[in-house]
Design a protein around this motif. Structure first.
Motif, PDB file in Angstrom:
ATOM      1  N   PRO A  91       0.838  -1.198   0.000  1.00 18.87           N
ATOM      2  CA  PRO A  91       0.000   0.000   0.000  1.00 18.87           C
ATOM      3  C   PRO A  91       0.875   1.252   0.000  1.00 18.87           C
ATOM      4  CG  PRO A  91       0.076  -0.969   2.200  1.00 18.87           C
ATOM      5  CD  PRO A  91       0.787  -1.932   1.280  1.00 18.87           C
ATOM      6  N   ASP A  92       0.319   2.348  -0.463  1.00 20.77           N
ATOM      7  CA  ASP A  92       1.067   3.606  -0.480  1.00 20.77           C
ATOM      8  C   ASP A  92       1.158   4.221   0.911  1.00 20.77           C
ATOM      9  OD1 ASP A  92       1.520   3.544  -3.250  1.00 20.77           O
ATOM     10  OD2 ASP A  92      -0.469   4.381  -3.631  1.00 20.77           O
ATOM     11  N   TYR A 123      -5.465  -0.814  -2.005  1.00 19.25           N
ATOM     12  CA  TYR A 123      -4.505  -1.914  -2.154  1.00 19.25           C
ATOM     13  C   TYR A 123      -5.201  -3.261  -2.007  1.00 19.25           C
ATOM     14  CZ  TYR A 123      -0.754  -5.134  -0.946  1.00 19.25           C
ATOM     15  OH  TYR A 123       0.079  -6.220  -0.894  1.00 19.25           O
ATOM     16  N   GLY A 158      -0.247  -2.135  -6.284  1.00 18.48           N
ATOM     17  CA  GLY A 158       0.317  -0.903  -5.764  1.00 18.48           C
ATOM     18  C   GLY A 158       1.395  -0.346  -6.685  1.00 18.48           C
TER      19      GLY A 158
END
Length: 362
Positions: free
Chosen positions: A46-47, A57, A140
């Protein structure tokens, strides 16, 4: 013969260059060409750890038919309306516990970048600027599509795509390859693409794995009585439908044990991360370590041969959930042996695989 008409030396044809294609008009724009790309592909990240970042995500991950192959009409309402209304909170908490706060990214991203840097340095030393190395994530960022397009723009006419999974599985290796080929399906001019096969029995990989175990045992204050090789699980149905993952995991454990020179009971196989109601391959790691404690095994170690880099499944699940299960059942010392990550012997193993698969290209 005019200077402009002087033929290129044979060696010049082998050098990457950005210029007019042969026989093109004088006003044709320069085109980058002649390079070979190497892409290291990992699962994803995930960011950030907030709800919406985690939801994006998880939605991409759990919507992948290679991961959950139920019909959309049955799975998507359950996923979007129920699972993704709650799970991002729990997953976000797990990621926050392991997050690289200095770089504001997941440990998987940090390690994959470092692996790529080391591989790139060595390949540049061997082949100069003919080989371009980068990395991507299946879910992602950096996305597979963006990385492959960037390499093509840099003149990579051939690309070696390397999913960083020692054992082949549909939900890992296959889906990474799927994503690479999806990008090719959208390109007007496709580069040639090779995919790297499973390397679970590669001698250099096994040597690095055995070395990491020996080092951990030598550093332990109390020597572990059992080594548990914990692999990410898959539904048992996948095995019955022909996925070789379970068999390759079992073989990895056996080959590791033989390299260590230990007896069968000293190295055992288990599987973690069960999700959903289906029967999964087993035994489940969290239950297996608790049973070992109840049997009187007070000191164990756990290694994760299927993960090329530490991630939430190792740093959070093994180091917390599985460790707690062992200690609560009566165990005394629990040693987690880190993934091979960016160890020099692991990088050497990856390079050995890469050089073999680049045969005829460099």
């Amino acid at each position: 013969m005019a200077a402009s008409e002087t033929p290129l030396a044979a060696s010049d044809h082998d050098q990457p260059r950005a210029d007019r294609p042969p026989h093109a008009p004088a006003d044709h724009p320069a085109v980058a060409r002649g390079k070979v790309g190497v892409v290291l592909a990992n699962l994803g990240t995930p960011d950030a750890t907030d709800y919406w970042s985690m939801r994006r995500y998880l939605s991409e991950f759990l919507s992948d038919k290679r991961v959950v192959d139920y019909p959309d009409w049955k799975w998507q309402p359950l996923l979007q309306l129920i699972i993704l209304s709650r799970r991002p909170f729990k997953s976000g908490e797990a990621y926050r516990g392991i997050w690289n706060t200095e770089k504001n990214e997941s440990p998987l991203l940090t390690t994959t970048r470092e692996q790529t840097r080391k591989v790139a340095e060595e390949l540049t030393e061997r082949h100069g600027d003919k080989v371009v190395v980068d990395f991507c994530m299946r879910y992602g960022n950096p996305s597979t599509d963006s990385v492959l397009r960037r390499l093509q723009a840099e003149g990579c006419e051939r690309i070696l795509f390397f999913p960083l999974y020692p054992q082949y599985a549909g939900p890992t290796t296959a889906t990474a390859n799927d994503q690479a080929f999806r990008t090719l399906m959208k390109l007007k001019w496709q580069p040639s693409l090779r995919t790297v096969p499973a390397y679970f029995e590669h001698p250099a990989y096994l040597d690095a794995l055995a070395s990491s175990v020996r080092e951990a045992y030598e550093a332990a204050e109390t020597p572990p009585e059992v080594l548990v090789a914990s692999y990410h699980g898959v539904p048992k149905r996948y095995l019955l439908e022909g996925d070789p993952y379970h068999c390759q995991c079992q073989k990895t454990t056996r080959l590791l044990r033989e390299r260590l020179g230990w007896d069968e009971q000293a190295v055992q196989t288990a599987f973690q991360s069960k999700f959903g109601p289906e029967e999964w391959v087993g035994p489940a790691t969290v239950e297996h370590v608790a049973e070992l404690a109840r049997q009187g095994k007070k000191h164990i170690a756990v290694v994760s041969p299927a993960f090329s880099a530490d991630c939430v499944e190792t740093l959070e699940e093994i180091e917390e959930e599985i460790r707690d299960a062992f200690l609560e059942a009566g165990g005394e010392t629990f040693t987690y042996i880190p993934c091979l990550n960016a160890r020099d012997d692991h990088i050497a193993a990856l390079l050995s695989v890469i050089e073999n698969e680049l045969g005829g290209w460099v």
